[in-house]
Design a protein around this motif. Structure first.
Motif, PDB file in Angstrom:
ATOM      1  N   LEU A  43       0.850  -1.490   0.026  1.00 27.30           N
ATOM      2  CA  LEU A  43      -0.089  -0.109   0.290  1.00 27.30           C
ATOM      3  C   LEU A  43       0.706   1.198  -0.394  1.00 27.30           C
ATOM      4  N   PRO A  44       1.634   0.833   0.407  1.00 26.26           N
ATOM      5  CA  PRO A  44       2.911   2.506   0.249  1.00 26.26           C
ATOM      6  C   PRO A  44       3.194   2.777  -0.497  1.00 26.26           C
ATOM      7  N   TYR A  45       3.162   1.678  -1.792  1.00 28.17           N
ATOM      8  CA  TYR A  45       3.761   2.169  -2.774  1.00 28.17           C
ATOM      9  C   TYR A  45       2.075   2.347  -3.768  1.00 28.17           C
ATOM     10  N   VAL A  46       1.297   1.380  -4.165  1.00 24.46           N
ATOM     11  CA  VAL A  46       0.501   1.687  -4.837  1.00 24.46           C
ATOM     12  C   VAL A  46      -0.428   2.721  -3.857  1.00 24.46           C
ATOM     13  N   LEU A  47      -0.763   2.434  -3.008  1.00 27.16           N
ATOM     14  CA  LEU A  47      -2.100   4.027  -2.860  1.00 27.16           C
ATOM     15  C   LEU A  47      -1.161   5.242  -3.845  1.00 27.16           C
ATOM     16  N   PRO A  48      -0.072   6.436  -3.709  1.00 26.33           N
ATOM     17  CA  PRO A  48       0.374   7.021  -4.671  1.00 26.33           C
ATOM     18  C   PRO A  48       0.021   7.056  -5.902  1.00 26.33           C
ATOM     19  N   LEU A  49       0.194   5.619  -6.010  1.00 28.53           N
ATOM     20  CA  LEU A  49       0.235   4.949  -7.628  1.00 28.53           C
ATOM     21  C   LEU A  49      -1.593   5.165  -8.670  1.00 28.53           C
ATOM     22  N   SER A  50      -2.217   4.834  -7.521  1.00 26.83           N
ATOM     23  CA  SER A  50      -3.603   4.941  -8.100  1.00 26.83           C
ATOM     24  C   SER A  50      -4.592   6.071  -7.871  1.00 26.83           C
ATOM     25  N   GLN A  51      -3.635   7.055  -6.978  1.00 28.69           N
ATOM     26  CA  GLN A  51      -4.213   7.959  -7.184  1.00 28.69           C
ATOM     27  C   GLN A  51      -3.588   9.063  -8.616  1.00 28.69           C
ATOM     28  N   THR A  52      -2.682   8.775  -8.775  1.00 29.38           N
ATOM     29  CA  THR A  52      -2.245   9.458 -10.082  1.00 29.38           C
ATOM     30  C   THR A  52      -2.754   9.150 -11.069  1.00 29.38           C
ATOM     31  N   GLU A  53      -3.331   7.809 -11.078  1.00 30.91           N
ATOM     32  CA  GLU A  53      -4.062   7.026 -12.458  1.00 30.91           C
ATOM     33  C   GLU A  53      -5.538   7.663 -12.189  1.00 30.91           C
ATOM     34  N   ARG A  54      -5.834   7.651 -11.282  1.00 36.24           N
ATOM     35  CA  ARG A  54      -7.397   8.001 -10.473  1.00 36.24           C
ATOM     36  C   ARG A  54      -7.563   9.640 -11.446  1.00 36.24           C
ATOM     37  N   CYS A  55      -6.492  10.617 -11.688  1.00 39.85           N
ATOM     38  CA  CYS A  55      -6.580  11.573 -11.409  1.00 39.85           C
ATOM     39  C   CYS A  55      -6.276  11.891 -13.422  1.00 39.85           C
ATOM     40  N   SER A  56      -5.599  11.216 -13.457  1.00 41.25           N
ATOM     41  CA  SER A  56      -5.031  11.634 -15.395  1.00 41.25           C
ATOM     42  C   SER A  56      -6.094  10.732 -16.042  1.00 41.25           C
TER      43      SER A  56
END
Length: 56
Positions: A43-56
């Protein structure tokens, strides 16, 4: 991150998550990120990536 060895009776979801742990984070797709988040893996690695994907 080191993951446990797969057993012969591992489910397809467990196998998929195990395979995703070998993929570089920048190459994970939205479905890959979703699977890792739902399984609460890395989660510490995946959550920031998922937020970036969600916003793009």
């Amino acid at each position: 991150m080191r993951s446990a060895a797969l057993t012969r009776d591992a489910t397809s979801l467990v196998r998929r998550v195990h395979e995703l742990l070998r993929v570089p984070p920048g190459e994970l797709g939205l479905a890959d990120l979703r699977a890792l988040v739902f399984q609460q893996v890395a989660l510490p690695y995946v959550l920031p990536l998922s937020q970036t994907e969600r916003c793009s």
